[in-house]
Design an enzyme around this catalytic site. Sequence first.
Site, short mmCIF file in Angstrom:
data_model
loop_
_atom_site.label_atom_id
_atom_site.label_comp_id
_atom_site.label_asym_id
_atom_site.label_seq_id
_atom_site.Cartn_x
_atom_site.Cartn_y
_atom_site.Cartn_z
N ASP A 203 73.04 41.18 50.83
CA ASP A 203 74.47 41.32 51.14
C ASP A 203 75.14 39.97 51.40
O ASP A 203 76.36 39.89 51.46
CB ASP A 203 74.64 42.24 52.36
CG ASP A 203 76.06 42.76 52.51
OD1 ASP A 203 76.74 42.95 51.49
OD2 ASP A 203 76.49 42.99 53.65
N SER A 227 82.32 45.13 52.79
CA SER A 227 81.48 45.88 51.86
C SER A 227 81.77 47.36 52.03
O SER A 227 81.79 47.87 53.16
CB SER A 227 80.00 45.61 52.13
OG SER A 227 79.72 44.22 52.05
N GLN A 277 77.46 46.61 44.21
CA GLN A 277 78.27 46.80 45.40
C GLN A 277 79.75 46.84 45.03
O GLN A 277 80.20 46.08 44.17
CB GLN A 277 78.05 45.67 46.42
CG GLN A 277 78.82 45.82 47.71
CD GLN A 277 78.67 44.61 48.63
OE1 GLN A 277 79.47 43.68 48.57
NE2 GLN A 277 77.63 44.60 49.46
#
Length: 289
Positions: A203, A227, A277
């Site tokens: 991430d 996110s 993502q």
Amino acid sequence: MLEVTRKLVELLDLAPIGDDHFQGESEDLGFPAVFGGQVLGQALMAASRTVEDRAAHSLHAYFLRPGDHRLPIDYEVHRVRDGGSFSVRRVIARQEGKEILTGSMSFQVEESGFEHQDVMPSAPDFNTLKSEHTLALMMKQYIPEHMREKFTRDRPIEIRPVDPMNPLKPEQRDPHKQAWFRAQGDLPDDPVLHRCLLAYSSDFGFLGTSLNPHGVTFMNREMQVASLDHAIWFHRDFRMDDWLLYDTDSPSASAGRGFNRGNIFNREGVLVASTAQEALIRRREPSSS
């Protein structure tokens, strides 16, 4: 193992608090909310604690609310299915009774089959690159004082970006990024830990790929970034204490959302994992005042 890495390993070592319920502490990385990678890594660890002799091969999660790094996180695991080859777990992460993440993880018995993969893209050798920590120290005097300590402290995951961008003076670039990364110090031979550490690390900087073409970063005050979801597919075994190349691109941004995808290779060119993502990349409207 370095002390900062040991603390990260301990952060992922959840405490059981009941049948298929676990609790993890939170860390403050200087972001307004809990780092999403921390919740991903802990959620995968919680699910893995309920599976035997099967390795995680995919993770799909939605971030529902920003987490508070001052509070622990409770993880509730649901045993959805245990088949002959695959096991599926659903995980809900909560703080003060409110869900902050929900996700599903799938595990598979060891199996052989067809093999093919993309060719590893060209990238500079990691020995020729500076780490993000070194770069932060070089620009320490320009980092806002309230963020300086968090952004310049020692880090358990060493990241060496290719062609790094100055976050204080962003410029428009192609929607593509590369970085080498690894955990600092030797890690135990525990495939579950290595997968959870990769979930944690995947991430870092990911949503920034979709910001590249627009000449902004998460440090721009007018930007609201977060996110929204995260997916990982684990293709082959790997070690997080050896260098991995994270090659990411962003094929689309629209409606205040940026889509990002990535491939992770070991130094021998083996594709070990892939990620995807969608992120909120919203430019706030200026206030009337």
